[in-house]
Design a protein around this motif. Structure first.
Motif, short mmCIF file in Angstrom:
data_model
loop_
_atom_site.label_atom_id
_atom_site.label_comp_id
_atom_site.label_asym_id
_atom_site.label_seq_id
_atom_site.Cartn_x
_atom_site.Cartn_y
_atom_site.Cartn_z
N LEU A 1 0.75 -1.18 0.09
CA LEU A 1 0.13 -0.19 -0.03
C LEU A 1 1.10 1.03 -0.18
O LEU A 1 0.41 1.95 -1.05
CB LEU A 1 -0.86 0.18 1.14
CG LEU A 1 -2.08 -1.08 1.53
CD1 LEU A 1 -1.95 -1.27 2.29
CD2 LEU A 1 -2.96 -1.11 -0.10
N ARG B 1 0.95 3.30 -5.06
CA ARG B 1 -0.26 4.13 -5.12
C ARG B 1 -0.71 3.96 -6.37
O ARG B 1 -0.63 4.63 -8.08
CB ARG B 1 0.35 5.53 -5.35
CG ARG B 1 0.94 5.85 -3.39
CD ARG B 1 0.36 4.59 -2.28
NE ARG B 1 -1.04 5.80 -2.19
CZ ARG B 1 -1.81 5.58 -0.98
NH1 ARG B 1 -1.57 4.13 -0.68
NH2 ARG B 1 -3.12 5.94 -0.92
N CYS C 1 -6.97 -1.43 3.37
CA CYS C 1 -6.65 -1.63 2.35
C CYS C 1 -8.09 0.31 1.73
O CYS C 1 -7.20 1.00 1.39
CB CYS C 1 -7.31 -2.30 0.51
SG CYS C 1 -5.51 -3.34 0.82
N MET D 1 -7.64 2.69 -0.84
CA MET D 1 -6.94 1.96 -2.25
C MET D 1 -8.12 1.07 -2.23
O MET D 1 -9.33 0.88 -1.99
CB MET D 1 -5.72 1.15 -1.17
CG MET D 1 -4.76 2.45 -1.14
SD MET D 1 -4.00 2.90 -2.53
CE MET D 1 -2.89 1.52 -3.02
N CYS E 1 -9.63 -1.59 -3.63
CA CYS E 1 -9.16 -4.07 -3.30
C CYS E 1 -10.18 -4.68 -4.05
O CYS E 1 -11.74 -4.29 -4.07
CB CYS E 1 -8.69 -3.06 -1.46
SG CYS E 1 -8.49 -5.21 -1.29
N THR F 1 3.99 8.46 0.53
CA THR F 1 3.09 9.47 0.09
C THR F 1 2.67 10.44 -0.38
O THR F 1 1.91 11.26 0.85
CB THR F 1 2.18 8.41 0.15
OG1 THR F 1 1.44 7.61 1.25
CG2 THR F 1 2.25 6.66 -0.61
#
Length: 431
Positions: A26, A30, A85, A90, A92, A176
């Motif tokens: 993760l 990205r 996630c 994100m 998933c 990030t």
């Protein structure tokens, strides 16, 4: 707009063991869709009532149901990765494939789905060291050797990249910037706080399930034993009540029989006493007659000693009115006296001065008795004569004609003594 390339992350079912691997993916991929991938190995040993049996020994339907339940458990466990996630915002997906070997399943996954990016654990986090430069687990090593070279594989341990294999692929920086620092820092802090928990192996979950099943089986066995014990106790109570009832009935029956026996014994005692009294009565009468006869003989002997002449037998019986005899005996004696003439009475072996009393004479032989005995009718006979009478099958009295109660003969010693004394006094003998 082209769909983002997917990154497959191979993870174990236990969230604690695969959380660090997913965190690394993760943080480095990205704007990429994450596919949480798990190879489910169907269990070959299936527990049944606390005992494990091989799948080949059980009913296929039972095996299918058990494996379906295990598959559902794995699917629910993978939801922890999905939530992780989502917290990182994100995309998933979950992908569960079933294979009896993890390496075979991953290789098949790469070939079927055309996987180009794969993140996998190089070794359990507890085995991490700074000098690690290649996969340490057997699964990761075989994947490195057997995977398609077109697939780029990242081997991670404890959120650190150990090595890669396959074609070179550019990855995003390790940080990030577009994600708030606070959230990322909080996630990293959480991961570091839980790194001690990641030391458990994939088999930890199954061990816990095994222990829980074992405890449940123990409780079930205890419940079954308790139920069996209570059932046996109830059966024993019922059996005891039945036995008590049977014993009570036997006791009452025994009491009844005892009363009947006591009544029968009392009646038998009374009958025996009556029979004994009836048997003793003739003997008493006979003894009384014998005593009276002895007195008569004594009087005659005194008269003989004084020089008086003994009267003939008929005169003696007629004169002897004071002698009390039984009617039958008196009758027999008078008949016997009538059949004797003075000449026959005085014949040899007796002297002319000798007179034979009638009670010396056997009613059967009509001779002087040598071995007198008393029969059950109360009269005296010569022993051989009455025995011959009875042995001949006659069971009635020779005098009264009444049935004879028994065949027992009692020697009349008193009369025998009187006869012998009379013979000595008169100087004659029985030849």
């Amino acid at each position: 707009m082209a769909a983002p390339e997917k990154v497959f992350v191979a993870l174990p079912a236990e969230a604690k063991s695969g959380r660090s691997t997913l965190s690394w993916a993760l943080g480095h991929f990205r704007a990429t869709a994450i596919v949480v991938t798990h190879v489910h190995v169907p269990p070959q040993m299936i527990p049944v009532m606390g005992v494990k049996f091989h799948a080949s020994k059980l009913n296929p339907e039972q095996v299918s149901l058990f494996r379906m339940a295990e598959r559902d458990k794995v699917d629910k466990q993978l939801d922890h990765y999905v939530n992780q996630c989502l917290r990182m915002k994100m995309k998933c997906e979950k992908l569960v494939i079933e294979n009896e070997n993890v390496v075979d399943g991953l290789v098949e996954l790469i070939n079927l789905h055309g996987v180009t990016k794969l993140v996998i654990s190089a070794a359990p986090d507890r085995n991490y060291s700074r000098k690690m430069d290649k996969p340490a687990s057997r699964t990761a090593t075989e994947i490195m050797q057997r995977a398609d070279p077109s697939c780029k594989i990242w081997f991670v341990c404890k959120e650190r990249l150990i090595c890669t294999s396959g074609v070179e692929v550019e990855i995003a920086p390790g940080h990030t910037p577009f994600i708030p620092d606070t959230g990322h820092d909080a996630l990293q802090l959480t991961l570091h706080q839980e790194q001690d928990d990641n030391n458990e192996s994939e088999l930890g979950f199954y061990d816990e399930i095994k222990e829980a099943c074992k405890a449940a089986d123990n409780l079930m066995m205890r419940a079954l034993r308790e139920s069996y014990r209570r059932q046996k106790a109830d059966e024993e109570v019922v059996s005891s009540l039945q036995k008590a009832k049977e014993y009570e009935e036997l006791y009452l029956e025994e009491v009844k029989k005892r009363k009947e026996l006591e009544a029968a014994l009392l009646r038998a005692s009374e009958e025996i006493a009556q029979l004994k009294q009836e048997r003793d009565l003739p003997k008493n009468d006979q003894n009384t007659t014998m005593e009276e006869q002895k007195e008569v003989i004594s009087d005659n002997l005194i008269l003989e000693a004084s020089g008086q002449i003994i009267k003939p037998l008929q005169e003696y019986l007629d004169h002897d009115e004071n002698c009390v005899r039984e009617p039958e005996t008196l009758l027999i004696q008078r008949k016997l006296a009538a059949s004797f003439s003075p000449s026959s009475v005085m014949q040899s072996p007796f002297d002319e001065d000798c007179c034979i009393p009638s009670y010396f004479i056997c009613p059967i032989l009509q001779e002087v008795m040598r071995e007198p005995c008393i029969a059950s009718d109360g009269f005296t006979y010569e022993t051989d004569a009455i025995r011959s009478w009875l042995d001949g099958g006659r069971r009635v009295s020779p005098i009264t004609g009444q049935p004879i109660v028994h065949q027992q003969l009692i020697p009349n010693l008193s009369l025998r003594s009187v006869i012998q004394d009379h013979a000595r006094r008169n100087q004659y003998s029985f030849s």
